[in-house]
Write a protein that holds these residues in place. Structure first.
Motif, PDB file in Angstrom:
ATOM      1  N   ARG A  82     -10.096   6.576  -8.936  1.00  0.00           N
ATOM      2  CA  ARG A  82     -10.468   5.546 -10.347  1.00  0.00           C
ATOM      3  C   ARG A  82     -11.297   6.099 -11.187  1.00  0.00           C
ATOM      4  N   ALA A  83     -11.991   7.065 -11.087  1.00  0.00           N
ATOM      5  CA  ALA A  83     -12.519   8.026 -11.997  1.00  0.00           C
ATOM      6  C   ALA A  83     -11.128   7.920 -13.456  1.00  0.00           C
ATOM      7  N   ALA A  84     -10.645   8.779 -13.293  1.00  0.00           N
ATOM      8  CA  ALA A  84      -9.392   9.205 -13.889  1.00  0.00           C
ATOM      9  C   ALA A  84      -8.186   8.089 -13.967  1.00  0.00           C
ATOM     10  N   ASP A  85      -8.576   6.398 -13.567  1.00  0.00           N
ATOM     11  CA  ASP A  85      -7.092   5.982 -13.821  1.00  0.00           C
ATOM     12  C   ASP A  85      -6.018   5.979 -12.893  1.00  0.00           C
ATOM     13  N   VAL A  86      -5.798   6.593 -12.023  1.00  0.00           N
ATOM     14  CA  VAL A  86      -4.733   7.014 -11.065  1.00  0.00           C
ATOM     15  C   VAL A  86      -5.129   5.768  -9.541  1.00  0.00           C
ATOM     16  N   THR A  87      -3.761   6.076  -8.520  1.00  0.00           N
ATOM     17  CA  THR A  87      -4.122   5.121  -7.416  1.00  0.00           C
ATOM     18  C   THR A  87      -3.446   6.278  -6.822  1.00  0.00           C
ATOM     19  N   ILE A  88      -4.411   6.395  -5.606  1.00  0.00           N
ATOM     20  CA  ILE A  88      -3.431   7.339  -4.157  1.00  0.00           C
ATOM     21  C   ILE A  88      -2.752   6.688  -3.574  1.00  0.00           C
ATOM     22  N   VAL A  89      -1.505   7.201  -4.001  1.00  0.00           N
ATOM     23  CA  VAL A  89      -0.698   6.623  -3.091  1.00  0.00           C
ATOM     24  C   VAL A  89       0.248   7.284  -1.828  1.00  0.00           C
ATOM     25  N   SER A  90      -0.309   8.198  -1.661  1.00  0.00           N
ATOM     26  CA  SER A  90      -0.278   9.065  -0.094  1.00  0.00           C
ATOM     27  C   SER A  90      -1.196  10.355   0.179  1.00  0.00           C
ATOM     28  N   LEU A  91      -1.386  10.059   1.472  1.00  0.00           N
ATOM     29  CA  LEU A  91      -2.352  10.944   2.224  1.00  0.00           C
ATOM     30  C   LEU A  91      -2.193  11.799   3.226  1.00  0.00           C
ATOM     31  N   ASP A  92      -1.317  13.142   3.108  1.00  0.00           N
ATOM     32  CA  ASP A  92      -1.376  13.675   4.052  1.00  0.00           C
ATOM     33  C   ASP A  92      -1.864  14.715   4.862  1.00  0.00           C
ATOM     34  N   GLN A  93      -2.062  14.719   6.240  1.00  0.00           N
ATOM     35  CA  GLN A  93      -3.470  14.897   6.887  1.00  0.00           C
ATOM     36  C   GLN A  93      -2.577  15.493   7.862  1.00  0.00           C
ATOM     37  N   ALA A  94      -2.227  16.404   7.967  1.00  0.00           N
ATOM     38  CA  ALA A  94      -0.901  16.413   8.449  1.00  0.00           C
ATOM     39  C   ALA A  94      -1.814  18.702   9.224  1.00  0.00           C
ATOM     40  N   ASP A  95      -2.132  19.277   8.161  1.00  0.00           N
ATOM     41  CA  ASP A  95      -2.939  20.697   7.920  1.00  0.00           C
ATOM     42  C   ASP A  95      -4.132  20.057   8.302  1.00  0.00           C
ATOM     43  N   TRP A  96      -4.228  18.856   8.410  1.00  0.00           N
ATOM     44  CA  TRP A  96      -6.386  18.538   8.265  1.00  0.00           C
ATOM     45  C   TRP A  96      -6.813  19.303   9.834  1.00  0.00           C
ATOM     46  N   PRO A  97      -8.017  20.433   9.841  1.00  0.00           N
ATOM     47  CA  PRO A  97      -9.463  19.928   9.075  1.00  0.00           C
ATOM     48  C   PRO A  97      -8.812  20.796   7.303  1.00  0.00           C
ATOM     49  N   LEU A  98      -7.937  21.740   7.782  1.00  0.00           N
ATOM     50  CA  LEU A  98      -7.785  23.385   6.679  1.00  0.00           C
ATOM     51  C   LEU A  98      -6.902  22.580   5.565  1.00  0.00           C
ATOM     52  N   ALA A  99      -6.556  21.827   5.119  1.00  0.00           N
ATOM     53  CA  ALA A  99      -6.286  21.118   3.954  1.00  0.00           C
ATOM     54  C   ALA A  99      -5.482  19.854   3.812  1.00  0.00           C
ATOM     55  N   VAL A 100      -5.339  18.987   2.627  1.00  0.00           N
ATOM     56  CA  VAL A 100      -4.765  17.371   2.782  1.00  0.00           C
ATOM     57  C   VAL A 100      -4.009  17.924   1.650  1.00  0.00           C
ATOM     58  N   HIS A 101      -2.833  17.043   1.565  1.00  0.00           N
ATOM     59  CA  HIS A 101      -1.847  16.472   0.351  1.00  0.00           C
ATOM     60  C   HIS A 101      -2.149  14.962  -0.516  1.00  0.00           C
ATOM     61  N   VAL A 102      -2.473  14.931  -1.047  1.00  0.00           N
ATOM     62  CA  VAL A 102      -2.282  14.100  -1.216  1.00  0.00           C
ATOM     63  C   VAL A 102      -1.332  13.254  -3.156  1.00  0.00           C
ATOM     64  N   VAL A 103      -0.497  12.741  -3.501  1.00  0.00           N
ATOM     65  CA  VAL A 103       0.341  11.343  -3.898  1.00  0.00           C
ATOM     66  C   VAL A 103      -0.483  10.840  -4.919  1.00  0.00           C
ATOM     67  N   THR A 104      -1.013  10.609  -6.500  1.00  0.00           N
ATOM     68  CA  THR A 104      -1.193  10.726  -6.889  1.00  0.00           C
ATOM     69  C   THR A 104       0.263   9.566  -8.433  1.00  0.00           C
ATOM     70  N   GLU A 105      -0.258   8.184  -8.479  1.00  0.00           N
ATOM     71  CA  GLU A 105       0.902   7.297  -9.436  1.00  0.00           C
ATOM     72  C   GLU A 105      -0.519   6.989 -10.469  1.00  0.00           C
ATOM     73  N   ILE A 106      -0.162   6.644 -12.187  1.00  0.00           N
ATOM     74  CA  ILE A 106      -0.479   6.654 -13.098  1.00  0.00           C
ATOM     75  C   ILE A 106       0.559   5.802 -13.462  1.00  0.00           C
ATOM     76  N   ASP A 107      -0.172   4.657 -14.211  1.00  0.00           N
ATOM     77  CA  ASP A 107       0.560   3.733 -15.163  1.00  0.00           C
ATOM     78  C   ASP A 107       0.611   4.766 -16.390  1.00  0.00           C
ATOM     79  N   VAL A 108       1.795   3.960 -17.723  1.00  0.00           N
ATOM     80  CA  VAL A 108       1.747   4.874 -18.981  1.00  0.00           C
ATOM     81  C   VAL A 108       2.377   3.799 -19.548  1.00  0.00           C
ATOM     82  N   PRO A 109       1.801   2.880 -20.509  1.00  0.00           N
ATOM     83  CA  PRO A 109       2.509   1.422 -20.957  1.00  0.00           C
ATOM     84  C   PRO A 109       3.427   1.625 -22.712  1.00  0.00           C
ATOM     85  N   LEU A 110       2.900   2.759 -22.516  1.00  0.00           N
ATOM     86  CA  LEU A 110       3.372   3.630 -24.057  1.00  0.00           C
ATOM     87  C   LEU A 110       4.866   3.690 -24.383  1.00  0.00           C
ATOM     88  N   ILE A 111       5.539   3.791 -22.816  1.00  0.00           N
ATOM     89  CA  ILE A 111       6.534   4.254 -22.911  1.00  0.00           C
ATOM     90  C   ILE A 111       7.746   3.348 -22.782  1.00  0.00           C
TER      91      ILE A 111
END
Length: 132
Positions: A82-111
């Protein structure tokens, strides 16, 4: 019979010159708009990638290997996103507790002619595997 060149009619008033200037201004404006749109998209994509990595690190802070309580710190990841104005849309915890993978989305209104939403992937690992 020799052909005689016709002199320019003063009534034309330099319409060709005006048309050339107008065409140059319009095409220049279009080029500047395209360049600014691409620069905006590149900056937004970079911000989304950085936020995805930061959110993954924040989520991984809940790992017992990082001194956490053993469950993913999803709230910390959401705060970072939220601080970076993005939204987390996916969180992969398959490798927990060693690793996590995140997918974020950002809105680009000027294009207007490109996809308005850009996705970025980020990862964090406590003990990354050795390179092959």
């Amino acid at each position: 019979m020799p052909t005689v060149a016709r002199r320019a009619n003063p009534a034309d008033g330099g319409a060709a010159g005006l048309l050339t200037i107008l065409t140059t201004l319009i095409s220049g404006t279009v080029v500047v708009a395209v360049v600014l749109s691409l620069a905006t998209a590149a900056a937004a994509a970079g911000r989304a990638r950085a936020a995805a990595d930061a959110a993954a690190l924040a989520i991984l802070s809940g790992s017992p290997l990082a001194g956490g309580d053993g469950s993913p710190a999803r709230d910390a990841g959401e705060i970072v996103a939220r601080a970076a104005d993005v939204t987390i849309v996916s969180l992969d915890q398959a490798d927990w507790p060693l690793a996590v993978h995140v997918v974020t989305e950002i809105d680009v209104p000027l294009i207007p002619w490109m996809p308005r939403v850009l996705q970025a992937r980020g990862s964090a690992a406590l003990d990354p595997p050795d390179p092959p």
